[in-house]
Design a protein around this motif. Structure first.
Motif, PDB file in Angstrom:
ATOM      1  N   GLN A  76     -28.069   5.777   5.255  1.00  0.00           N
ATOM      2  CA  GLN A  76     -26.732   5.566   5.806  1.00  0.00           C
ATOM      3  C   GLN A  76     -25.999   4.478   5.036  1.00  0.00           C
ATOM      4  OE1 GLN A  76     -26.189   3.626   9.657  1.00  0.00           O
ATOM      5  NE2 GLN A  76     -24.595   5.125  10.148  1.00  0.00           N
ATOM      6  N   VAL A 104     -17.529   0.889  16.554  1.00  0.00           N
ATOM      7  CA  VAL A 104     -18.179   2.179  16.753  1.00  0.00           C
ATOM      8  C   VAL A 104     -19.645   1.921  17.074  1.00  0.00           C
ATOM      9  CG1 VAL A 104     -18.705   4.428  15.743  1.00  0.00           C
ATOM     10  CG2 VAL A 104     -16.604   3.223  15.078  1.00  0.00           C
ATOM     11  N   ALA A 136     -23.772   4.668  16.005  1.00  0.00           N
ATOM     12  CA  ALA A 136     -23.375   5.299  14.741  1.00  0.00           C
ATOM     13  C   ALA A 136     -24.615   5.636  13.926  1.00  0.00           C
ATOM     14  CB  ALA A 136     -22.442   4.368  13.968  1.00  0.00           C
ATOM     15  N   ASP A 170     -25.705   9.248  13.328  1.00  0.00           N
ATOM     16  CA  ASP A 170     -25.917  10.602  12.823  1.00  0.00           C
ATOM     17  C   ASP A 170     -24.992  10.863  11.648  1.00  0.00           C
ATOM     18  OD1 ASP A 170     -23.402  11.642  13.749  1.00  0.00           O
ATOM     19  OD2 ASP A 170     -24.265  11.979  15.721  1.00  0.00           O
ATOM     20  N   ASP A 184     -22.814  13.199  11.117  1.00  0.00           N
ATOM     21  CA  ASP A 184     -21.428  13.519  11.471  1.00  0.00           C
ATOM     22  C   ASP A 184     -20.613  12.254  11.713  1.00  0.00           C
ATOM     23  OD1 ASP A 184     -21.919  16.237  11.248  1.00  0.00           O
ATOM     24  OD2 ASP A 184     -22.260  16.503  13.406  1.00  0.00           O
ATOM     25  N   CYS A 185     -21.182  11.315  12.445  1.00  0.00           N
ATOM     26  CA  CYS A 185     -20.488  10.054  12.729  1.00  0.00           C
ATOM     27  C   CYS A 185     -20.235   9.292  11.430  1.00  0.00           C
ATOM     28  CB  CYS A 185     -21.310   9.212  13.697  1.00  0.00           C
ATOM     29  SG  CYS A 185     -20.589   7.603  14.066  1.00  0.00           S
ATOM     30  N   THR A 186     -21.236   9.227  10.571  1.00  0.00           N
ATOM     31  CA  THR A 186     -21.082   8.534   9.291  1.00  0.00           C
ATOM     32  C   THR A 186     -19.948   9.153   8.482  1.00  0.00           C
ATOM     33  OG1 THR A 186     -23.411   7.909   9.275  1.00  0.00           O
ATOM     34  CG2 THR A 186     -22.269   7.874   7.152  1.00  0.00           C
ATOM     35  N   GLU A 233     -17.393  10.931   9.611  1.00  0.00           N
ATOM     36  CA  GLU A 233     -16.098  10.686  10.261  1.00  0.00           C
ATOM     37  C   GLU A 233     -15.592   9.278   9.980  1.00  0.00           C
ATOM     38  OE1 GLU A 233     -16.700  11.739  14.385  1.00  0.00           O
ATOM     39  OE2 GLU A 233     -15.984  13.775  13.995  1.00  0.00           O
ATOM     40  N   ILE A 234     -16.486   8.308   9.993  1.00  0.00           N
ATOM     41  CA  ILE A 234     -16.098   6.937   9.668  1.00  0.00           C
ATOM     42  C   ILE A 234     -15.594   6.870   8.225  1.00  0.00           C
ATOM     43  CG2 ILE A 234     -16.978   4.594   9.276  1.00  0.00           C
ATOM     44  CD1 ILE A 234     -18.843   5.086  11.728  1.00  0.00           C
ATOM     45  N   THR A 279     -13.447  12.819  18.131  1.00  0.00           N
ATOM     46  CA  THR A 279     -14.876  12.721  18.424  1.00  0.00           C
ATOM     47  C   THR A 279     -15.417  11.333  18.094  1.00  0.00           C
ATOM     48  OG1 THR A 279     -15.303  13.744  16.275  1.00  0.00           O
ATOM     49  CG2 THR A 279     -15.393  15.183  18.206  1.00  0.00           C
ATOM     50  N   LEU A 280     -14.846  10.660  17.107  1.00  0.00           N
ATOM     51  CA  LEU A 280     -15.272   9.299  16.792  1.00  0.00           C
ATOM     52  C   LEU A 280     -14.808   8.333  17.876  1.00  0.00           C
ATOM     53  CD1 LEU A 280     -16.751   7.547  14.719  1.00  0.00           C
ATOM     54  CD2 LEU A 280     -14.556   7.205  13.578  1.00  0.00           C
ATOM     55  N   GLN A 325     -17.083   7.335  20.590  1.00  0.00           N
ATOM     56  CA  GLN A 325     -18.127   6.369  20.300  1.00  0.00           C
ATOM     57  C   GLN A 325     -17.594   4.937  20.194  1.00  0.00           C
ATOM     58  OE1 GLN A 325     -20.219   9.390  17.357  1.00  0.00           O
ATOM     59  NE2 GLN A 325     -21.355   7.482  17.508  1.00  0.00           N
TER      60      GLN A 325
END
Length: 130
Positions: free
Chosen positions: A33, A83, A86, A88, A90-92, A94-95, A112-113, A116
């Motif tokens: 990540q 956030v 954080a 997964d 997808d979250c990474t 989106e950020i 969706t972000l 979180q």
């Protein structure tokens, strides 16, 4: 003002006592990540930067990443977005997409972000003795 007037969006990645800890969150590649975030920042031509810090406070919501607005975003009213969870891909992503698009104050985060987003920890208030 100088450099502050040109400051890009900044991702502050917690790597303190709980965030990034394989013992607390086994099965997630914390190194990947951070490498992914840094590689994307390097490829962004200065659109955003990444830095790490020790514990940000909300350990029960690890991993925590704070998306700080750029100077332009702050002038437009943007404020830091915290956030939580954080962890997964997808979250990474989106950020990263949000930061590359300008971040807080410049563009809206993915819905969706926003799910979180967490509140930053409040500083402990102590009463002074009289």
């Amino acid at each position: 003002m100088g450099a502050a007037a040109r400051r890009p969006c900044t991702l502050v990645v917690c790597r303190g006592c709980c965030c990034g800890d394989g013992r607390k969150h086994p099965g997630y590649d914390h190194v990947w990540q951070l490498d992914r975030l840094r590689a994307a920042a390097a490829a962004s031509d200065g659109a955003f930067q990444v830095r790490t810090t020790d514990c940000l406070g909300p350990c029960d919501q690890a991993n925590v990443i704070v998306v700080q607005p750029s100077a332009a975003g702050r002038r437009a009213g943007g404020r830091a977005a915290w956030v939580g969870f954080a962890m997964d891909d997808d979250c990474t992503e989106e950020i990263l997409d949000w930061a590359a698009a300008g971040g807080p104050g410049v563009t809206e985060p993915p819905v969706t972000l926003e799910l979180q987003f967490i509140s930053p920890p409040r500083e402990k208030r102590t009463r002074g003795r009289r």
